[in-house]
Design an enzyme around this catalytic site. Sequence first.
Site, PDB file in Angstrom:
ATOM      1  N   HIS A   6      -9.676   1.335   4.504  1.00 10.27           N
ATOM      2  CA  HIS A   6      -8.422   1.450   5.258  1.00 10.27           C
ATOM      3  C   HIS A   6      -8.662   2.361   6.465  1.00 10.27           C
ATOM      4  CE1 HIS A   6      -4.363   2.576   6.341  1.00 10.27           C
ATOM      5  NE2 HIS A   6      -3.974   1.468   5.737  1.00 10.27           N
ATOM      6  N   GLU A  22      -5.984  -4.995  10.202  1.00  4.65           N
ATOM      7  CA  GLU A  22      -4.902  -4.050  10.473  1.00  4.65           C
ATOM      8  C   GLU A  22      -5.177  -3.307  11.780  1.00  4.65           C
ATOM      9  OE1 GLU A  22      -2.786  -2.779   6.607  1.00  4.65           O
ATOM     10  OE2 GLU A  22      -4.504  -1.485   6.838  1.00  4.65           O
ATOM     11  N   ASN A  36       0.868  -1.181   0.000  1.00  5.37           N
ATOM     12  CA  ASN A  36       0.000   0.000   0.000  1.00  5.37           C
ATOM     13  C   ASN A  36       0.904   1.230   0.000  1.00  5.37           C
ATOM     14  OD1 ASN A  36      -1.826   2.029   0.503  1.00  5.37           O
ATOM     15  ND2 ASN A  36      -2.417   1.306   2.549  1.00  5.37           N
ATOM     16  N   TRP A  37       1.038   1.835  -1.159  1.00  4.20           N
ATOM     17  CA  TRP A  37       1.959   2.972  -1.276  1.00  4.20           C
ATOM     18  C   TRP A  37       1.414   4.219  -0.601  1.00  4.20           C
ATOM     19  CZ3 TRP A  37       4.421   3.282  -6.885  1.00  4.20           C
ATOM     20  CH2 TRP A  37       5.070   2.072  -7.168  1.00  4.20           C
ATOM     21  N   LYS A  38       0.114   4.232  -0.292  1.00  7.91           N
ATOM     22  CA  LYS A  38      -0.525   5.430   0.284  1.00  7.91           C
ATOM     23  C   LYS A  38      -0.215   6.647  -0.598  1.00  7.91           C
ATOM     24  CE  LYS A  38      -0.345   3.191   4.733  1.00  7.91           C
ATOM     25  NZ  LYS A  38      -0.326   3.294   6.181  1.00  7.91           N
ATOM     26  N   GLU A  98      -7.098   4.715   7.607  1.00  6.60           N
ATOM     27  CA  GLU A  98      -6.902   6.148   7.321  1.00  6.60           C
ATOM     28  C   GLU A  98      -8.120   6.735   6.624  1.00  6.60           C
ATOM     29  OE1 GLU A  98      -3.147   5.514   5.390  1.00  6.60           O
ATOM     30  OE2 GLU A  98      -2.327   4.892   7.325  1.00  6.60           O
ATOM     31  N   GLY A 103       2.116   1.942  10.751  1.00 13.05           N
ATOM     32  CA  GLY A 103       3.101   3.013  10.631  1.00 13.05           C
ATOM     33  C   GLY A 103       3.796   3.360  11.934  1.00 13.05           C
ATOM     34  N   GLY A 145       2.541  -1.272   4.276  1.00 17.89           N
ATOM     35  CA  GLY A 145       2.694   0.144   3.952  1.00 17.89           C
ATOM     36  C   GLY A 145       4.144   0.523   3.765  1.00 17.89           C
ATOM     37  N   GLY A 146       4.764   1.041   4.842  1.00 16.09           N
ATOM     38  CA  GLY A 146       6.129   1.563   4.786  1.00 16.09           C
ATOM     39  C   GLY A 146       7.125   0.658   4.074  1.00 16.09           C
ATOM     40  N   SER A 151       2.926  -2.472  10.249  1.00 16.27           N
ATOM     41  CA  SER A 151       4.367  -2.584  10.466  1.00 16.27           C
ATOM     42  C   SER A 151       4.959  -3.943  10.080  1.00 16.27           C
ATOM     43  CB  SER A 151       4.723  -2.216  11.910  1.00 16.27           C
ATOM     44  OG  SER A 151       4.377  -0.856  12.165  1.00 16.27           O
TER      45      SER A 151
HETATM   46  P1  PGA Z   1       2.494   0.017   7.655  1.00 17.37           P
HETATM   47  O1  PGA Z   1       1.067   0.309   6.975  1.00 17.37           O
HETATM   48  O2  PGA Z   1       2.998  -1.274   7.065  1.00 17.37           O
HETATM   49  O3  PGA Z   1       3.339   1.188   7.286  1.00 17.37           O
HETATM   50  O4  PGA Z   1       2.248  -0.096   9.124  1.00 17.37           O
HETATM   51  C1  PGA Z   1       0.172  -0.729   6.713  1.00 17.37           C
HETATM   52  C2  PGA Z   1      -1.099  -0.175   6.121  1.00 17.37           C
HETATM   53  O5  PGA Z   1      -1.555   0.887   6.568  1.00 17.37           O
HETATM   54  O6  PGA Z   1      -1.695  -0.764   5.190  1.00 17.37           O
END
Ligand code: PGA
Length: 253
Positions: free
Chosen positions: A98, A170, A9-11, A100, A176, A237-238, A216
């Site tokens: 998600h 999640e 997930n590049w966000k 967010e 994050g 994500g990251g 994470s």
């Molecule tokens: P993260 O994000 O791996 O940076 O914790 C995961 C996500 O929000 O899909």
Amino acid sequence: MRQKIVAGNWKMNKTLEEGNILASEISGMVNDEVRNDAKIIFCVPSPYLLPIKNVLGNNSRIVVGAQNCSEHESGAYTGEISAPMLKSMNILYVILGHSERRQYFGEDNKLLAKKTDVVLKHGLTPIFCCGEPLEIRETNGHEKLVTTQVEEGLFHLDEATIQKVVIAYEPVWAIGTGKTASAQQAQDMHKVIRNHIAGKYGQAVADKIPILYGGSVNAGNAKELFACPDVDGGLVGGASLKSREFTDVIKGA
Ligand code: PGA
């Protein structure tokens, strides 16, 4: 046996040029190094859907997915993208709900049920996210909250249709933050989610639905997390923004 899925997930990260480089590096590393048969998805920012698809060319191991789409099919909704638009570009996966989106854009279970319907109607696969914030975990409300998210978002679907969904658990406190759920915590929640689905649709249906862990995930913890019996891969994500790291995450599947 369920196929493992590793979705990045590049966000809202990377310029187009940086994204092209990232995608092309991972594509090369996957071809050279990855021996498992995990499905790999890059969920990229909407303007990059086609360019990144282009960069991947005929690499059949990796597909491109979206991070969100509208509950409406078309019309006067400035700034939105629709499921039919994604379908028309042959983008077949889309993240929905998600944390967010839930937190910053007010998306609730009712809206997500609608988005799920429109996505499935057009033959796309939703990656439906659920997960509890820290204060809910601390007061032991996580099972109730997450099963309610799944129930209100997905349980209106019939038995054949729910099998087309991918779920991503999640925990918000792990996103994050560098604070991963332990493999045991992940497995426990995935089991709770699967049991809840089994309670409504039967075990055979529940056993077919992939449940990804997100929060994470990195090269150091992916293997242990993905080895849990009810963890069918990850939403990352990251770590999906670095080619070496993401390839190593994929290798853990
Ligand atoms: P993260 O994000 O791996 O940076 O914790 C995961 C996500 O929000 O899909």
